[in-house]
Write a protein that holds these residues in place. Structure first.
Motif, PDB file in Angstrom:
ATOM      1  N   SER A 150       0.828  -1.220   0.000  1.00  0.00           N
ATOM      2  CA  SER A 150       0.000   0.000   0.000  1.00  0.00           C
ATOM      3  C   SER A 150       0.859   1.266   0.000  1.00  0.00           C
ATOM      4  O   SER A 150       0.410   2.321  -0.442  1.00  0.00           O
ATOM      5  CB  SER A 150      -0.965  -0.009   1.185  1.00  0.00           C
ATOM      6  OG  SER A 150      -0.294   0.258   2.380  1.00  0.00           O
ATOM      7  N   HIS A 151       2.104   1.160   0.486  1.00  0.00           N
ATOM      8  CA  HIS A 151       2.987   2.330   0.429  1.00  0.00           C
ATOM      9  C   HIS A 151       3.336   2.661  -1.021  1.00  0.00           C
ATOM     10  O   HIS A 151       3.399   3.820  -1.413  1.00  0.00           O
ATOM     11  CB  HIS A 151       4.265   2.076   1.225  1.00  0.00           C
ATOM     12  CG  HIS A 151       4.023   1.965   2.709  1.00  0.00           C
ATOM     13  ND1 HIS A 151       4.915   1.381   3.571  1.00  0.00           N
ATOM     14  CD2 HIS A 151       2.966   2.347   3.464  1.00  0.00           C
ATOM     15  CE1 HIS A 151       4.424   1.423   4.804  1.00  0.00           C
ATOM     16  NE2 HIS A 151       3.240   1.992   4.756  1.00  0.00           N
ATOM     17  N   THR A 153       1.473   1.715  -3.633  1.00  0.00           N
ATOM     18  CA  THR A 153       0.232   2.136  -4.296  1.00  0.00           C
ATOM     19  C   THR A 153      -0.060   3.607  -4.020  1.00  0.00           C
ATOM     20  O   THR A 153      -0.499   4.341  -4.910  1.00  0.00           O
ATOM     21  CB  THR A 153      -0.960   1.289  -3.796  1.00  0.00           C
ATOM     22  OG1 THR A 153      -0.609  -0.078  -3.899  1.00  0.00           O
ATOM     23  CG2 THR A 153      -2.197   1.559  -4.613  1.00  0.00           C
ATOM     24  N   SER A 154       0.206   4.041  -2.772  1.00  0.00           N
ATOM     25  CA  SER A 154      -0.142   5.422  -2.439  1.00  0.00           C
ATOM     26  C   SER A 154       0.660   6.426  -3.276  1.00  0.00           C
ATOM     27  O   SER A 154       0.148   7.492  -3.591  1.00  0.00           O
ATOM     28  CB  SER A 154       0.010   5.680  -0.943  1.00  0.00           C
ATOM     29  OG  SER A 154       1.357   5.714  -0.579  1.00  0.00           O
ATOM     30  N   VAL A 169       9.597   5.931  -1.314  1.00  0.00           N
ATOM     31  CA  VAL A 169       9.204   4.692  -0.630  1.00  0.00           C
ATOM     32  C   VAL A 169      10.378   3.725  -0.423  1.00  0.00           C
ATOM     33  O   VAL A 169      10.734   3.417   0.716  1.00  0.00           O
ATOM     34  CB  VAL A 169       8.058   3.969  -1.384  1.00  0.00           C
ATOM     35  CG1 VAL A 169       7.674   2.681  -0.674  1.00  0.00           C
ATOM     36  CG2 VAL A 169       6.846   4.866  -1.513  1.00  0.00           C
TER      37      VAL A 169
END
Lengths: 261, 244
Positions: A150-151, A153-154, A169
């Motif tokens: 999710s990091h 994806t964000s 990231v």
């Protein structure tokens, strides 16, 4: 500040304990063998003071050599490890290669390294860099493999480029593990430094590195032991520097849950 | 306006291929807030990622304001399930992350203040409560001033009080800012509270099996009305007939 003071106090206590043990071992050996085998801390300290100039020069040379090797290992190993860990395709092709080369001790290759690079400064750096490089690569690769999806994806959903994903990231997520690995490999690095300075430093004077200093004074136990203490302090210095670096660069790791609603 | 026409998404290839979405069609009008519900693992998040341009359709197409979606769009913001905050960035840096990635110079100070996060700008996510983290995630999306907001279970794993807070916040923001919204949720009350229409998806591979009109949504005190309760009951019945 009180935390730092407390930490410094613990280090002092540890040092006192080491000196106490050393004294005990020195006394025990002297009484059982009826001659001086391990010079006592006091004798070593006097020898260090008497040779302070040379010892300081040896310490400085070794510290600089280790610093350069560490920096080179990071500059080369970090990007490679991150890319291999984060890009599954590269991971498939390059990981076997890394795992094959990783356990190979550079000491076993000293002859070839000497033939390739001669007996100058470069070869001593190469030996230390080789040892540290793989530690950094393997740590970075391992950490980059398990980044929270999710990091990624964000930042991707904001339209991040590949470079921005690494910058925002991959690098910050892996930095704590990489710095920890670097700290753990200080011991190995110091060993390699010692070998490089003795085996590949035959033509140097005693002030050109702690390894050379220890070897040069082989038959003066007290002086050479002062060099060994110097090596231990050098390791401690880099250990502390890397820990401080982690506290500054990974501040987020050291903040507790203070809550809020 | 979002138009999805015959969307099919298949993960993997050959024998291991898993169809996540099969021939899904839907329309979301401009300034409409639509909720999407379905059995767990049915492909709701996959659909949302496709709407955001993160996943390319295997077949079919998605159009936003008349333009085909071919990758991430700057006028669309995505709110991730766990807010997707980066633990190494402060609240402010997290809220401004999407802006910076897009090379925009605006700040998120005002949005953070509006969401009650003033004074917390220098904190790290680990210092925040779950509810605050979600608000930072919302702030990050709002800072972009998007025309379309995609929300992936924005209140999952929150306690009931915080959940209602966040739901009221989303509703208030929708009234105030007038974005087009798609909210994926597995919470039936949330779906009824926040969806002008509720799209019910089938088990995987997902397609729309029913569209429930929900005209009362957004009325003051809707949560306490008999209409709300009967809509939730109806939705429960529809989902009950569609697998777990």
């Amino acid at each position: 500040m009180t935390r730092t003071l407390r930490l410094a106090f613990y280090y002092l206590v540890a040092m006192a304990a080491v000196i106490g043990l050393w004294w005990g071992a020195s006394w025990l050996l002297e009484t059982t063998r009826e001659r001086e085998i391990l010079p006592s801390p006091w004798v070593t300290f006097r020898a260090a003071v008497a040779n302070l100039g040379t010892l300081a020069s040896a310490f400085g040379s070794s510290a600089l050599r280790f610093l350069v090797a560490l920096a080179v290992a990071f500059l080369l190993g970090l990007p490679l490890g991150l890319v291999v860990g984060f890009e599954p395709k590269l991971d498939r092709y390059l990981s076997p290669l890394i795992y094959l080369l990783y356990p190979m001790p550079p000491v076993a290759l000293l002859l070839f390294l000497y033939l390739a690079f001669g007996l100058g400064e470069v070869v001593r750096l190469v030996v230390v860099v080789m040892a540290l490089f793989f530690q950094v690569v393997v740590a970075a690769q391992g950490a980059a493999k398990y980044i929270v999806p999710s990091h990624v994806t964000s930042v991707r959903s904001a339209g991040a480029t590949r470079w921005q994903i690494y910058r925002h990231v991959v690098l910050p997520a892996t930095l704590p593990s990489v710095l920890t690995a670097a700290r753990v490999s200080v011991g190995l690095g110091i060993t390699m430094l010692y070998i490089a300075e003795t085996k590949l430093g035959l033509l140097l004077g005693p002030g050109a590195g702690l390894g050379r200093f220890i070897e040069y004074y082989t038959f003066r136990g007290d002086i050479s032991l002062a060099g060994v203490v110097g090596l231990a302090l050098l390791g401690l210095l880099f250990y502390v520097v890397l820990e401080l670096l982690e506290r500054v660069l990974c501040r987020w790791k050291f903040v507790g849950a203070r809550g809020g609603a | 306006m979002i138009e999805v026409d015959g969307l099919t998404l298949i993960y993997g290839r050959g024998g291991t291929a898993v169809p996540a979405v099969a021939g899904l069609s839907m329309v979301v009008d401009s300034y409409e807030l639509v909720s999407v519900v379905g059995p767990s693992g049915c492909g709701k998040t996959t659909l949302l990622f496709a709407l955001d341009g993160l996943l390319a359709p295997t077949a079919g197409r998605i159009r936003m304001h008349g333009e085909e979606v071919r990758g991430v769009r700057r006028d669309v913001a995505l709110i991730l399930q766990d807010a997707g905050l980066l633990p190494w960035k402060t609240v402010r840096a997290n809220a401004e992350l999407s802006l910076r990635i897009q090379g925009r110079k605006e700040t998120a100070g005002k949005v953070l203040a509006e969401l009650g996060l003033a004074g917390f700008e220098k904190r790290y996510p680990s210092e925040l409560s779950e509810g605050m983290k979600r608000r930072v995630g919302i702030a990050r999306a709002l800072a972009l001033q998007p025309r379309v907001m995609l929300m992936d279970e924005p209140t999952a794993n929150l306690d009931s009080i915080t959940r209602e807070h966040i739901q009221n916040l989303i509703l208030g923001l929708w009234w105030e800012m007038g974005f087009t919204g798609v909210l994926v949720t597995h919470d039936m009350e949330e779906a009824v509270f926040l969806g002008k229409r509720i799209l019910v998806l089938s088990a995987r591979p997902a397609r729309v099996v029913e569209v429930i009109e929900n005209p009362g949504m957004g009325e003051p005190g809707y949560r306490g009305t008999p209409e709300f309760v009967s809509q939730v009951a109806h939705l429960r019945q529809v989902l009950g007939g569609n697998g777990p």
